[in-house]
Write a protein that holds these residues in place. Structure first.
Motif, PDB file in Angstrom:
ATOM      1  N   PHE A  75     -24.529  46.905 -41.349  1.00 43.27           N
ATOM      2  CA  PHE A  75     -25.066  48.043 -42.090  1.00 43.27           C
ATOM      3  C   PHE A  75     -24.249  49.281 -41.750  1.00 43.27           C
ATOM      4  O   PHE A  75     -24.123  49.645 -40.580  1.00 43.27           O
ATOM      5  CB  PHE A  75     -26.534  48.243 -41.717  1.00 43.27           C
ATOM      6  CG  PHE A  75     -27.246  49.241 -42.584  1.00 43.27           C
ATOM      7  CD1 PHE A  75     -27.145  49.192 -43.963  1.00 43.27           C
ATOM      8  CD2 PHE A  75     -28.028  50.234 -42.011  1.00 43.27           C
ATOM      9  CE1 PHE A  75     -27.808  50.112 -44.765  1.00 43.27           C
ATOM     10  CE2 PHE A  75     -28.691  51.154 -42.803  1.00 43.27           C
ATOM     11  CZ  PHE A  75     -28.580  51.094 -44.181  1.00 43.27           C
ATOM     12  N   PRO A  76     -23.640  49.943 -42.752  1.00 40.27           N
ATOM     13  CA  PRO A  76     -22.717  51.055 -42.459  1.00 40.27           C
ATOM     14  C   PRO A  76     -23.369  52.255 -41.771  1.00 40.27           C
ATOM     15  O   PRO A  76     -22.675  53.065 -41.165  1.00 40.27           O
ATOM     16  CB  PRO A  76     -22.187  51.439 -43.843  1.00 40.27           C
ATOM     17  CG  PRO A  76     -23.167  50.903 -44.817  1.00 40.27           C
ATOM     18  CD  PRO A  76     -23.730  49.675 -44.196  1.00 40.27           C
ATOM     19  N   TYR A  77     -24.690  52.388 -41.863  1.00 41.50           N
ATOM     20  CA  TYR A  77     -25.358  53.543 -41.252  1.00 41.50           C
ATOM     21  C   TYR A  77     -25.960  53.209 -39.893  1.00 41.50           C
ATOM     22  O   TYR A  77     -26.648  54.034 -39.297  1.00 41.50           O
ATOM     23  CB  TYR A  77     -26.434  54.082 -42.196  1.00 41.50           C
ATOM     24  CG  TYR A  77     -25.860  54.412 -43.553  1.00 41.50           C
ATOM     25  CD1 TYR A  77     -24.995  55.492 -43.722  1.00 41.50           C
ATOM     26  CD2 TYR A  77     -26.141  53.619 -44.660  1.00 41.50           C
ATOM     27  CE1 TYR A  77     -24.437  55.780 -44.949  1.00 41.50           C
ATOM     28  CE2 TYR A  77     -25.581  53.901 -45.900  1.00 41.50           C
ATOM     29  CZ  TYR A  77     -24.730  54.978 -46.036  1.00 41.50           C
ATOM     30  OH  TYR A  77     -24.167  55.259 -47.254  1.00 41.50           O
ATOM     31  N   SER A  78     -25.679  52.007 -39.428  1.00 39.79           N
ATOM     32  CA  SER A  78     -26.190  51.583 -38.121  1.00 39.79           C
ATOM     33  C   SER A  78     -25.137  51.869 -37.049  1.00 39.79           C
ATOM     34  O   SER A  78     -24.521  50.959 -36.478  1.00 39.79           O
ATOM     35  CB  SER A  78     -26.543  50.089 -38.143  1.00 39.79           C
ATOM     36  OG  SER A  78     -27.040  49.683 -36.897  1.00 39.79           O
ATOM     37  N   PHE A 112     -44.242  54.451 -43.258  1.00 41.96           N
ATOM     38  CA  PHE A 112     -43.407  54.581 -42.060  1.00 41.96           C
ATOM     39  C   PHE A 112     -42.756  55.956 -41.996  1.00 41.96           C
ATOM     40  O   PHE A 112     -42.711  56.584 -40.945  1.00 41.96           O
ATOM     41  CB  PHE A 112     -42.330  53.484 -42.061  1.00 41.96           C
ATOM     42  CG  PHE A 112     -41.384  53.565 -40.895  1.00 41.96           C
ATOM     43  CD1 PHE A 112     -41.762  53.112 -39.638  1.00 41.96           C
ATOM     44  CD2 PHE A 112     -40.110  54.098 -41.037  1.00 41.96           C
ATOM     45  CE1 PHE A 112     -40.899  53.193 -38.559  1.00 41.96           C
ATOM     46  CE2 PHE A 112     -39.247  54.184 -39.966  1.00 41.96           C
ATOM     47  CZ  PHE A 112     -39.649  53.718 -38.729  1.00 41.96           C
ATOM     48  N   GLU A 113     -42.259  56.441 -43.132  1.00 44.24           N
ATOM     49  CA  GLU A 113     -41.598  57.749 -43.137  1.00 44.24           C
ATOM     50  C   GLU A 113     -42.574  58.853 -42.739  1.00 44.24           C
ATOM     51  O   GLU A 113     -42.223  59.752 -41.973  1.00 44.24           O
ATOM     52  CB  GLU A 113     -41.007  58.050 -44.513  1.00 44.24           C
ATOM     53  CG  GLU A 113     -40.266  59.380 -44.556  1.00 44.24           C
ATOM     54  CD  GLU A 113     -39.451  59.549 -45.823  1.00 44.24           C
ATOM     55  OE1 GLU A 113     -38.790  60.589 -45.950  1.00 44.24           O
ATOM     56  OE2 GLU A 113     -39.469  58.637 -46.675  1.00 44.24           O
ATOM     57  N   GLN A 114     -43.792  58.773 -43.216  1.00 39.13           N
ATOM     58  CA  GLN A 114     -44.792  59.772 -42.851  1.00 39.13           C
ATOM     59  C   GLN A 114     -45.121  59.694 -41.356  1.00 39.13           C
ATOM     60  O   GLN A 114     -45.327  60.709 -40.700  1.00 39.13           O
ATOM     61  CB  GLN A 114     -46.063  59.569 -43.675  1.00 39.13           C
ATOM     62  CG  GLN A 114     -45.875  59.842 -45.161  1.00 39.13           C
ATOM     63  CD  GLN A 114     -47.092  59.446 -45.990  1.00 39.13           C
ATOM     64  OE1 GLN A 114     -47.816  58.531 -45.628  1.00 39.13           O
ATOM     65  NE2 GLN A 114     -47.299  60.141 -47.097  1.00 39.13           N
ATOM     66  N   CYS A 134     -35.583  46.949 -42.525  1.00 39.54           N
ATOM     67  CA  CYS A 134     -34.850  47.406 -41.338  1.00 39.54           C
ATOM     68  C   CYS A 134     -33.849  48.498 -41.717  1.00 39.54           C
ATOM     69  O   CYS A 134     -33.708  49.499 -41.007  1.00 39.54           O
ATOM     70  CB  CYS A 134     -34.126  46.234 -40.667  1.00 39.54           C
ATOM     71  SG  CYS A 134     -35.218  44.985 -39.965  1.00 39.54           S
ATOM     72  N   ARG A 135     -33.156  48.297 -42.831  1.00 41.51           N
ATOM     73  CA  ARG A 135     -32.179  49.294 -43.267  1.00 41.51           C
ATOM     74  C   ARG A 135     -32.875  50.611 -43.615  1.00 41.51           C
ATOM     75  O   ARG A 135     -32.384  51.702 -43.299  1.00 41.51           O
ATOM     76  CB  ARG A 135     -31.390  48.770 -44.474  1.00 41.51           C
ATOM     77  CG  ARG A 135     -30.587  47.504 -44.184  1.00 41.51           C
ATOM     78  CD  ARG A 135     -29.595  47.197 -45.287  1.00 41.51           C
ATOM     79  NE  ARG A 135     -30.224  46.944 -46.574  1.00 41.51           N
ATOM     80  CZ  ARG A 135     -30.590  45.747 -47.023  1.00 41.51           C
ATOM     81  NH1 ARG A 135     -30.423  44.676 -46.252  1.00 41.51           N
ATOM     82  NH2 ARG A 135     -31.134  45.611 -48.216  1.00 41.51           N
ATOM     83  N   LYS A 136     -34.041  50.517 -44.245  1.00 39.34           N
ATOM     84  CA  LYS A 136     -34.802  51.719 -44.572  1.00 39.34           C
ATOM     85  C   LYS A 136     -35.205  52.467 -43.314  1.00 39.34           C
ATOM     86  O   LYS A 136     -35.149  53.700 -43.258  1.00 39.34           O
ATOM     87  CB  LYS A 136     -36.048  51.348 -45.378  1.00 39.34           C
ATOM     88  CG  LYS A 136     -35.793  51.010 -46.834  1.00 39.34           C
ATOM     89  CD  LYS A 136     -37.106  50.724 -47.542  1.00 39.34           C
ATOM     90  CE  LYS A 136     -36.882  50.454 -49.032  1.00 39.34           C
ATOM     91  NZ  LYS A 136     -38.161  50.164 -49.738  1.00 39.34           N
ATOM     92  N   GLU A 137     -35.635  51.730 -42.277  1.00 40.98           N
ATOM     93  CA  GLU A 137     -36.086  52.361 -41.036  1.00 40.98           C
ATOM     94  C   GLU A 137     -34.970  53.165 -40.384  1.00 40.98           C
ATOM     95  O   GLU A 137     -35.196  54.283 -39.891  1.00 40.98           O
ATOM     96  CB  GLU A 137     -36.625  51.301 -40.074  1.00 40.98           C
ATOM     97  CG  GLU A 137     -37.955  50.716 -40.516  1.00 40.98           C
ATOM     98  CD  GLU A 137     -38.450  49.605 -39.612  1.00 40.98           C
ATOM     99  OE1 GLU A 137     -39.623  49.236 -39.719  1.00 40.98           O
ATOM    100  OE2 GLU A 137     -37.647  49.096 -38.797  1.00 40.98           O
ATOM    101  N   ILE A 138     -33.745  52.602 -40.366  1.00 38.18           N
ATOM    102  CA  ILE A 138     -32.615  53.334 -39.783  1.00 38.18           C
ATOM    103  C   ILE A 138     -32.354  54.627 -40.549  1.00 38.18           C
ATOM    104  O   ILE A 138     -32.171  55.699 -39.954  1.00 38.18           O
ATOM    105  CB  ILE A 138     -31.338  52.471 -39.779  1.00 38.18           C
ATOM    106  CG1 ILE A 138     -31.480  51.284 -38.841  1.00 38.18           C
ATOM    107  CG2 ILE A 138     -30.133  53.311 -39.348  1.00 38.18           C
ATOM    108  CD1 ILE A 138     -30.286  50.365 -38.839  1.00 38.18           C
TER     109      ILE A 138
END
Length: 392
Positions: free
Chosen positions: A274-277, A219-221, A246-250
């Motif tokens: 999630f604190p980064y959402s 996904f990151e690539q 899902c957290r990784k995707e954000i």
């Protein structure tokens, strides 16, 4: 100080006898300039100019193409324009002389629109409304929605395209690719409906989940590969923050500064949000796919235009002679210290660091929190530049 060039200017042209043209022009202005409907925090005050009244001996005032890095001409073609030889000649002259940094977006508001200038305006270029003549299909609200969406998509694609010049016969802007992030347990049905809506009603592309990625790709690539024409839509349901993927995707989307919006569909609550959402626009799910699409396109424009605008500000004031300048396309957050540290590693000769982000300024409580990590960094907007930099 160097002369400032706007990254983009929009010109709206319509015949003065076409009374509805004023309504459409005002709507275009409200969408791309001013308050932008208050849909995004960082405003993108793109200059929008009108061309409808005669100027001196001209049908309308000349367009100063060189004052902006890119230009978009929106031509509202109705029967008055088609039947006025002065206007048809003026449009022909304009199309023949337009520079390579300019896109044309004709809007059909008459069956005759496609015959206005077939040499330079192909039927496929037109934004097609329901209006066929002054009576048939003359529904301003419906037509305005069509024009708004198509222009949001077109301007977003234009800003994604990093080329300075275009060959209208050979070049086309790449489609915007939406990454749809969702929890399978309670968000898959809604996300699938959204994907189907995209393919049925828009020219956007959608990445739905891991099944849409070619074998062997991560996904990151995939995000990194398509970052120059991608946006991220997360469907925030009760289970979303509980899912590791899902957290990784954000986090990945934020790492690569992908434009993000959140669609809120929480029924009972979250065990832990999630604190980064956060730090991006959100919208409540209410069977409102059109609003969601318009919001994500607005966020794309906000991020891309503001990044280009802020870089122009840095160049105009020649800030990099005295400072190291990191440009952020949205309000800063603690997550951006990743960007700051990466910037420091890449900068050969580090001066006092300015982090420049779009207006409006964030609150003093947020700035204080950011400076708790590093008190030497100035987090400022163009509005605050004269306050913090005395030589301006």
């Amino acid at each position: 100080m160097k002369n400032f060039k706007s990254p983009l200017s929009i010109y709206v042209l319509w015949h003065p006898e076409f009374k509805e043209g004023t309504n459409y022009a005002k709507s275009i202005y409200n969408t791309f300039s001013g308050v932008n409907g208050n849909v995004t925090h960082a405003k993108y005050d793109i200059p929008v100019h009108y061309r409808t009244l005669p100027f001196k001996n001209e049908t309308f005032a000349k367009i100063p193409f060189s004052e902006s890095k890119k230009n978009a001409l929106v031509i509202l073609v109705d029967e008055y324009m088609f039947n006025d030889s002065n206007w048809t000649q003026a449009i022909d002259d304009l199309l023949k002389s337009k520079p390579a940094n300019t896109r044309i977006y004709p809007v059909s508001l008459s069956n005759y629109a496609f015959d206005l200038n077939p040499e330079h305006l192909a039927p496929t270029q037109f934004i097609k409304t329901n209006q066929k003549d002054p009576i048939t299909g003359n529904e301003i609200e419906v037509n305005d929605r069509i024009i708004k969406y198509r222009l949001l998509e077109s301007i977003a694609k234009l800003l994604f395209n990093v080329k300075d010049t275009y060959d209208s016969q050979k070049d086309s802007d790449p489609p915007i690719r939406l990454f749809i992030s969702h929890a399978k347990e309670d968000g898959e049905v809604l996300a699938m409906k959204f994907r189907d809506y995209i393919y049925s009603n828009t020219k956007l592309k959608a990445f739905f989940d891991a099944n849409d990625i070619a074998d062997g790709h991560q996904f990151e690539q995939e995000i990194k590969k398509h970052i120059n024409h991608s946006a991220f839509v997360l469907f925030n349901t009760d289970e979303y923050a509980n899912r590791e993927w899902c957290r990784k995707e954000i986090i990945i989307a934020k790492r690569y500064r992908c434009p993000i919006i959140g669609v809120m569909d929480i029924k009972k609550g979250e065990q832990r949000s999630f604190p980064y959402s956060g730090n991006f626009p959100t919208i409540i799910w209410d069977d409102n796919f059109e609003e969601i699409i318009n919001l994500v396109l607005s966020q794309v424009i906000s991020d891309k235009y503001n990044e280009l605008y802020l870089k122009s500000i840095v160049q105009m004031y020649e800030l990099e002679r005295r400072y190291s300048c990191l440009v952020l396309p949205k309000a800063p957050e603690l997550f951006n210290y990743i960007d700051i540290e990466n910037f420091k590693k890449e900068e050969e000769n580090m001066n006092s660091l300015i982090v420049l982000y779009p207006d409006p300024p964030i609150g003093i409580e947020e700035v204080s929190l950011l400076n708790d990590v590093d008190k030497e960094i100035k987090f400022i907007t163009p509005l605050l530049l004269p306050t913090y930099i005395s030589e301006l």
